[in-house]
Motif scaffolding. Structure first.
Motif, PDB file in Angstrom:
ATOM      1  N   VAL A 197      -7.978  17.497 -52.796  1.00  0.00           N
ATOM      2  CA  VAL A 197      -9.114  17.333 -53.703  1.00  0.00           C
ATOM      3  C   VAL A 197      -9.847  16.241 -52.947  1.00  0.00           C
ATOM      4  N   THR A 198      -8.899  16.027 -52.526  1.00  0.00           N
ATOM      5  CA  THR A 198      -9.492  14.589 -51.551  1.00  0.00           C
ATOM      6  C   THR A 198     -10.126  15.031 -50.223  1.00  0.00           C
ATOM      7  N   GLU A 199      -9.539  16.352 -49.739  1.00  0.00           N
ATOM      8  CA  GLU A 199      -9.997  16.995 -48.535  1.00  0.00           C
ATOM      9  C   GLU A 199     -10.961  17.152 -49.160  1.00  0.00           C
ATOM     10  N   ILE A 200     -11.236  18.042 -50.178  1.00  0.00           N
ATOM     11  CA  ILE A 200     -12.633  19.050 -50.242  1.00  0.00           C
ATOM     12  C   ILE A 200     -13.521  17.854 -50.491  1.00  0.00           C
ATOM     13  N   CYS A 201     -13.839  17.230 -51.078  1.00  0.00           N
ATOM     14  CA  CYS A 201     -14.263  15.945 -51.467  1.00  0.00           C
ATOM     15  C   CYS A 201     -15.157  15.546 -49.814  1.00  0.00           C
ATOM     16  N   LYS A 202     -13.828  15.071 -48.959  1.00  0.00           N
ATOM     17  CA  LYS A 202     -14.353  14.918 -48.077  1.00  0.00           C
ATOM     18  C   LYS A 202     -15.126  15.590 -47.068  1.00  0.00           C
ATOM     19  N   GLU A 203     -14.732  16.961 -47.020  1.00  0.00           N
ATOM     20  CA  GLU A 203     -15.942  18.230 -45.991  1.00  0.00           C
ATOM     21  C   GLU A 203     -16.951  18.151 -46.919  1.00  0.00           C
ATOM     22  N   ALA A 204     -17.057  18.489 -47.848  1.00  0.00           N
ATOM     23  CA  ALA A 204     -17.818  19.111 -48.882  1.00  0.00           C
ATOM     24  C   ALA A 204     -18.918  17.465 -48.686  1.00  0.00           C
ATOM     25  N   ASP A 205     -18.521  15.981 -48.677  1.00  0.00           N
ATOM     26  CA  ASP A 205     -19.443  15.296 -48.929  1.00  0.00           C
ATOM     27  C   ASP A 205     -20.116  14.395 -49.894  1.00  0.00           C
ATOM     28  N   ILE A 244     -19.544  22.888 -53.056  1.00  0.00           N
ATOM     29  CA  ILE A 244     -17.776  22.215 -53.736  1.00  0.00           C
ATOM     30  C   ILE A 244     -16.608  23.743 -53.166  1.00  0.00           C
ATOM     31  N   LYS A 245     -17.636  24.899 -53.176  1.00  0.00           N
ATOM     32  CA  LYS A 245     -17.021  25.802 -53.613  1.00  0.00           C
ATOM     33  C   LYS A 245     -17.352  27.284 -52.235  1.00  0.00           C
ATOM     34  N   GLU A 246     -18.432  26.630 -51.641  1.00  0.00           N
ATOM     35  CA  GLU A 246     -17.898  26.756 -50.033  1.00  0.00           C
ATOM     36  C   GLU A 246     -17.062  25.993 -49.360  1.00  0.00           C
ATOM     37  N   THR A 247     -16.867  25.087 -49.862  1.00  0.00           N
ATOM     38  CA  THR A 247     -16.230  24.095 -48.201  1.00  0.00           C
ATOM     39  C   THR A 247     -14.385  24.832 -49.238  1.00  0.00           C
ATOM     40  N   VAL A 248     -13.818  24.506 -50.177  1.00  0.00           N
ATOM     41  CA  VAL A 248     -12.434  25.659 -50.427  1.00  0.00           C
ATOM     42  C   VAL A 248     -12.245  26.976 -49.832  1.00  0.00           C
ATOM     43  N   LEU A 249     -13.974  27.632 -49.855  1.00  0.00           N
ATOM     44  CA  LEU A 249     -13.401  28.821 -49.125  1.00  0.00           C
ATOM     45  C   LEU A 249     -13.150  28.716 -47.545  1.00  0.00           C
ATOM     46  N   SER A 250     -14.022  27.812 -47.059  1.00  0.00           N
ATOM     47  CA  SER A 250     -13.938  27.410 -45.469  1.00  0.00           C
ATOM     48  C   SER A 250     -12.437  27.144 -45.261  1.00  0.00           C
ATOM     49  N   LEU A 251     -11.825  25.842 -46.981  1.00  0.00           N
ATOM     50  CA  LEU A 251     -10.696  25.516 -46.354  1.00  0.00           C
ATOM     51  C   LEU A 251      -9.755  25.939 -46.494  1.00  0.00           C
ATOM     52  N   LEU A 252      -9.757  27.807 -46.876  1.00  0.00           N
ATOM     53  CA  LEU A 252      -8.720  28.005 -47.454  1.00  0.00           C
ATOM     54  C   LEU A 252      -8.483  29.276 -46.179  1.00  0.00           C
ATOM     55  N   GLN A 253      -9.348  29.553 -44.757  1.00  0.00           N
ATOM     56  CA  GLN A 253      -9.354  29.933 -43.997  1.00  0.00           C
ATOM     57  C   GLN A 253      -8.479  29.464 -43.240  1.00  0.00           C
ATOM     58  N   TYR A 305     -16.971  42.844 -47.641  1.00  0.00           N
ATOM     59  CA  TYR A 305     -17.096  42.669 -45.580  1.00  0.00           C
ATOM     60  C   TYR A 305     -18.467  41.835 -45.605  1.00  0.00           C
ATOM     61  N   GLU A 306     -19.329  41.966 -46.885  1.00  0.00           N
ATOM     62  CA  GLU A 306     -20.357  41.060 -46.149  1.00  0.00           C
ATOM     63  C   GLU A 306     -19.999  39.326 -46.296  1.00  0.00           C
ATOM     64  N   ASN A 307     -19.031  39.337 -47.332  1.00  0.00           N
ATOM     65  CA  ASN A 307     -18.715  38.349 -47.480  1.00  0.00           C
ATOM     66  C   ASN A 307     -16.711  37.773 -46.376  1.00  0.00           C
ATOM     67  N   PRO A 308     -16.589  37.687 -45.702  1.00  0.00           N
ATOM     68  CA  PRO A 308     -15.287  37.688 -45.355  1.00  0.00           C
ATOM     69  C   PRO A 308     -14.562  36.758 -45.798  1.00  0.00           C
ATOM     70  N   GLN A 309     -14.832  35.342 -45.491  1.00  0.00           N
ATOM     71  CA  GLN A 309     -14.701  34.708 -46.540  1.00  0.00           C
ATOM     72  C   GLN A 309     -14.266  34.342 -48.175  1.00  0.00           C
ATOM     73  N   LEU A 310     -14.611  35.148 -49.204  1.00  0.00           N
ATOM     74  CA  LEU A 310     -14.079  35.635 -49.916  1.00  0.00           C
ATOM     75  C   LEU A 310     -12.969  36.029 -49.968  1.00  0.00           C
ATOM     76  N   SER A 311     -12.545  36.685 -48.990  1.00  0.00           N
ATOM     77  CA  SER A 311     -11.131  37.939 -48.609  1.00  0.00           C
ATOM     78  C   SER A 311     -10.428  37.137 -48.991  1.00  0.00           C
ATOM     79  N   ASN A 312     -10.483  35.680 -48.486  1.00  0.00           N
ATOM     80  CA  ASN A 312      -9.003  34.856 -48.509  1.00  0.00           C
ATOM     81  C   ASN A 312      -8.603  34.295 -49.896  1.00  0.00           C
ATOM     82  N   LEU A 313      -9.784  34.576 -51.010  1.00  0.00           N
ATOM     83  CA  LEU A 313      -8.995  34.119 -52.259  1.00  0.00           C
ATOM     84  C   LEU A 313      -7.772  36.102 -52.799  1.00  0.00           C
TER      85      LEU A 313
END
Length: 182
Positions: free
Chosen positions: A35-43, A17-26, A91-99
């Motif tokens: 939440v519906t979008e997160i659930c669909k992407e995260a299955d 779920i957290k990885e999906t949220v980070l991906s969507l934040l990109q 730098y090691e996890n650029p998805q976190l930078s979206n926060l």
């Protein structure tokens, strides 16, 4: 063990779920991620999401908390060393930078600032300086991330320190005072 909140399956589900949220934040801002979008992407189904989080913002808060808990700044480190450690983590996890870019909806930079020890009594000026520095840091971090993180964390730390201590601003100040801005 079914029913135990921290079993392997629950940990895996929260991770997905957290990885999906980070991906969507990109590609999206937090206020349009559902939440519906997160659930669909995260299955996962909505009930599963709501078992762990009340809403998307609570999930982002947990991601921030996990990030801050994993930051290991050794006791007695200088602020410069701490800054390099933080930049390296992004730098090691650029998805976190979206926060950092979830403006008005996240307090990651404020939380990072609060981790800094304040050995002296804070004045009103200190509070304004902290705000100025953190907003400047946020702007630099945003430019760095959006530019593809071309500078290594240690090099960006040096750039930030140069800016913070106005190493090259005295010449610009003279130009400004003389009416010649270049």
């Amino acid at each position: 063990m079914v029913g135990i909140r921290n079993n392997r399956r629950a940990k895996y589900t929260k991770k997905i779920i957290k990885e999906t949220v980070l991906s969507l934040l990109q590609t999206k801002t937090i206020d349009i991620i559902t939440v519906t979008e997160i659930c669909k992407e995260a299955d996962v189904n909505r009930t599963t999401f709501y078992r762990y989080y009340n809403d998307v913002y609570m999930c982002v808060d947990q991601i921030e908390k996990d990030f801050l808990d994993k930051l290991e700044v050794p006791e007695g480190s200088s602020l410069i060393d701490g800054l390099t450690i933080v930049l390296t983590a992004f730098y090691e996890n650029p998805q976190l930078s979206n926060l950092v870019f979830v403006e008005g909806k996240t307090e990651l930079l404020d939380k990072m600032l609060s981790y800094r020890p304040h050995p002296f009594k804070k004045t009103t000026l200190d509070a304004y300086q902290d705000t100025y520095i953190m907003l400047g840091f946020q702007g630099i971090l945003k430019r760095w991330v959006k530019g593809g993180m071309k500078e290594a964390p240690d090099k960006l730390t040096k750039i930030i320190v140069q800016i913070l201590f106005a190493d090259n601003l005295q010449d610009k100040r003279k130009q400004f005072e003389n009416g010649r801005i270049q």
